[in-house]
Design an enzyme around this catalytic site. Sequence first.
Site, mmCIF file in Angstrom:
data_model
loop_
_atom_site.group_PDB
_atom_site.id
_atom_site.type_symbol
_atom_site.label_atom_id
_atom_site.label_comp_id
_atom_site.label_asym_id
_atom_site.label_seq_id
_atom_site.Cartn_x
_atom_site.Cartn_y
_atom_site.Cartn_z
ATOM 1 N N CYS A 235 36.388 -20.294 -4.240
ATOM 2 C CA CYS A 235 36.336 -18.915 -4.762
ATOM 3 C C CYS A 235 35.662 -18.791 -6.124
ATOM 4 O O CYS A 235 34.620 -18.155 -6.250
ATOM 5 C CB CYS A 235 37.753 -18.361 -4.843
ATOM 6 S SG CYS A 235 38.509 -18.173 -3.230
HETATM 7 N N1 LIG Z 1 40.946 -20.490 0.027
HETATM 8 C C1 LIG Z 1 41.325 -19.576 -0.838
HETATM 9 O O1 LIG Z 1 42.117 -19.854 -1.711
HETATM 10 C C2 LIG Z 1 40.829 -18.141 -0.735
HETATM 11 C C3 LIG Z 1 41.482 -17.162 -1.485
HETATM 12 C C4 LIG Z 1 41.051 -15.863 -1.409
HETATM 13 C C5 LIG Z 1 39.950 -15.556 -0.610
HETATM 14 N N2 LIG Z 1 39.304 -16.517 0.083
HETATM 15 C C6 LIG Z 1 38.173 -16.113 0.937
HETATM 16 O O2 LIG Z 1 38.614 -16.083 2.287
HETATM 17 C C7 LIG Z 1 37.579 -16.487 3.165
HETATM 18 C C8 LIG Z 1 38.030 -17.667 4.006
HETATM 19 O O3 LIG Z 1 38.288 -18.767 3.154
HETATM 20 P P1 LIG Z 1 39.139 -20.024 3.592
HETATM 21 O O4 LIG Z 1 39.451 -20.759 2.341
HETATM 22 O O5 LIG Z 1 40.260 -19.625 4.488
HETATM 23 O O6 LIG Z 1 38.041 -20.826 4.433
HETATM 24 P P2 LIG Z 1 38.291 -22.088 5.389
HETATM 25 O O7 LIG Z 1 37.021 -22.821 5.432
HETATM 26 O O8 LIG Z 1 39.557 -22.787 5.012
HETATM 27 O O9 LIG Z 1 38.563 -21.434 6.815
HETATM 28 C C9 LIG Z 1 37.623 -20.688 7.492
HETATM 29 C C10 LIG Z 1 37.794 -20.933 8.989
HETATM 30 O O10 LIG Z 1 36.869 -20.103 9.682
HETATM 31 C C11 LIG Z 1 36.367 -20.824 10.786
HETATM 32 N N3 LIG Z 1 35.133 -20.178 11.214
HETATM 33 C C12 LIG Z 1 33.890 -20.249 10.674
HETATM 34 N N4 LIG Z 1 33.047 -19.445 11.337
HETATM 35 C C13 LIG Z 1 33.764 -18.839 12.304
HETATM 36 C C14 LIG Z 1 33.451 -17.901 13.307
HETATM 37 N N5 LIG Z 1 32.229 -17.384 13.438
HETATM 38 N N6 LIG Z 1 34.424 -17.520 14.159
HETATM 39 C C15 LIG Z 1 35.683 -18.024 14.047
HETATM 40 N N7 LIG Z 1 36.037 -18.922 13.098
HETATM 41 C C16 LIG Z 1 35.090 -19.308 12.247
HETATM 42 C C17 LIG Z 1 36.224 -22.236 10.281
HETATM 43 O O11 LIG Z 1 36.188 -23.156 11.348
HETATM 44 C C18 LIG Z 1 37.481 -22.366 9.424
HETATM 45 O O12 LIG Z 1 38.585 -22.856 10.157
HETATM 46 C C19 LIG Z 1 36.375 -16.786 2.273
HETATM 47 O O13 LIG Z 1 35.588 -15.642 2.166
HETATM 48 C C20 LIG Z 1 37.017 -17.080 0.934
HETATM 49 O O14 LIG Z 1 36.147 -16.820 -0.131
HETATM 50 C C21 LIG Z 1 39.735 -17.813 0.049
#
Ligand SMILES: NC(=O)c1ccc[n+]([C@@H]2O[C@H](COP(=O)([O-])OP(=O)(O)OC[C@H]3O[C@@H](n4cnc5c(N)ncnc54)[C@H](O)[C@@H]3O)[C@@H](O)[C@H]2O)c1
Length: 437
Positions: free
Chosen positions: A274
């Site tokens: 992030c």
């Molecule tokens: N990790 C954090 O602390 C956090 C906090 C707030 C916001 N975010 C935001 O949330 C979003 C997700 O982050 P995250 O940390 O959960 O990511 P992550 O990489 O942990 O998880 C994302 C998941 O999406 C899957 N994926 C990718 N493309 C896909 C598709 N087309 N269809 C279905 N699944 C798909 C991946 O296989 C993965 O399991 C990002 O935009 C991030 O910036 C993350």
Amino acid sequence: MSRLEELRNRIESRDARIGVIGLGYVGLPLAIEFAKAGFKVTGLDIDDEKVRSLEAGVSYIEDMPNEAVVAEKDAGRFHATSDFGELARLDVLNICVPTPLTRTKDPDVSHMAKAVEEIRRRLRSGQLIVLGSTTYPGTTHDLFVPMLEESGLRVGEDFSLAFSPERIDPGNKKFKVSQIPKVVGGETPRCTELAVAVFSTIFDEVVPVSSSQSAEMVKLLENTFRAINIGLANEVALMCGRLGLDVWEVIEAAATKPYGFMKFLPGPGLGGHCIPVDPSYLSWKMKSLNFSARFIDLATDINGHMPEHVADRVSELLNGDRLAVNGANILILGVAYKKDVGDMRESPALDVIELLAQKGAAVTFHDPHVREFTVEGTIYKNTDLTDEAIGAADLVVILTDHSDIDYERLVASAHRVFDTRNATAAVNENREKITKL
Ligand SMILES: NC(=O)c1ccc[n+]([C@@H]2O[C@H](COP(=O)([O-])OP(=O)(O)OC[C@H]3O[C@@H](n4cnc5c(N)ncnc54)[C@H](O)[C@@H]3O)[C@@H](O)[C@H]2O)c1
């Protein structure tokens, strides 16, 4: 009764079927939270291994115990799949896929676009879609409304669309998911209303804003605020270094002021999915409007140079004892981007290790949460933190201040310690061995 009003009733009675696309750090906890609230939840992911793991009742997220997944599966309220055909029968679709940067540091919304495309192909009247992935203002409205309306259905009339940023903080034991207020901005007031209705079932407080763009901007403000303040803390650390002052003493004392000051701490650089990424989404968007986001650029520059600063300090430290980085045994303690998690995404440790390895250091690491990782083709495997391993290092560099480390013992066994996190603050003995950032 319109299909959207019908959905509202189905949300209230918990009959609405919830989908979560992307089962990572954000999506999995959200899916389980909806299941706990009594909904039937389908989690969708393109990663078959994750799907298999969840179906076997095994969580891969540290904050999410296996038991929580198993309980919802056994109750028939949660299952995971990679079959996107299931989208058609779901009522509420939350998108939680990654939004990284491209090699040229531009926003990469391709994962979101793929997920939206899967939805568009099966879109039906009455569905609510909520984008949760962090992105630049205008993504939902400018990119995804036209895409979804290619189906012939109209937003706000046939289907609803909203943006609702995620605020989850992996490793944070202080706040439960439900206790973190949820911001929601819909494409139309009815879209907002429906999204508020669905999130009110799992969050104690839901905060509606007037548009999806506003909700997108809220998230970028929050993380830009953090990036800039960490940048300031890092610059203050560099200043204190020149002034011969202890930056942590200065910050902790300033933080005793009961108003008008908020504590941010310096460190070896930014990490995670992030804080190093999100401000670039905003500055990219502003560049397209011929506006230069100067605070972001400055903070990115300061934070981005911290790993280099750490590597330079390592050189100076060894040099002071007539040692060279070339050939030195350097033990890195903590490689995850923050304390008490195993997440290595964008971790500054990767840069520090690469810089030290380039200078010829023999680098080893210990991290209670990370087994192994690769930098520039070299595989690094976790070293046990024995007194022998500590003693064999010319220098121990603390990059992550994990809680479950005996820092007293570490310092006692080490020849010298470079502490970039003030992890050794409570160590009383052998303080002459410690150098701070
Ligand atoms: N990790 C954090 O602390 C956090 C906090 C707030 C916001 N975010 C935001 O949330 C979003 C997700 O982050 P995250 O940390 O959960 O990511 P992550 O990489 O942990 O998880 C994302 C998941 O999406 C899957 N994926 C990718 N493309 C896909 C598709 N087309 N269809 C279905 N699944 C798909 C991946 O296989 C993965 O399991 C990002 O935009 C991030 O910036 C993350």
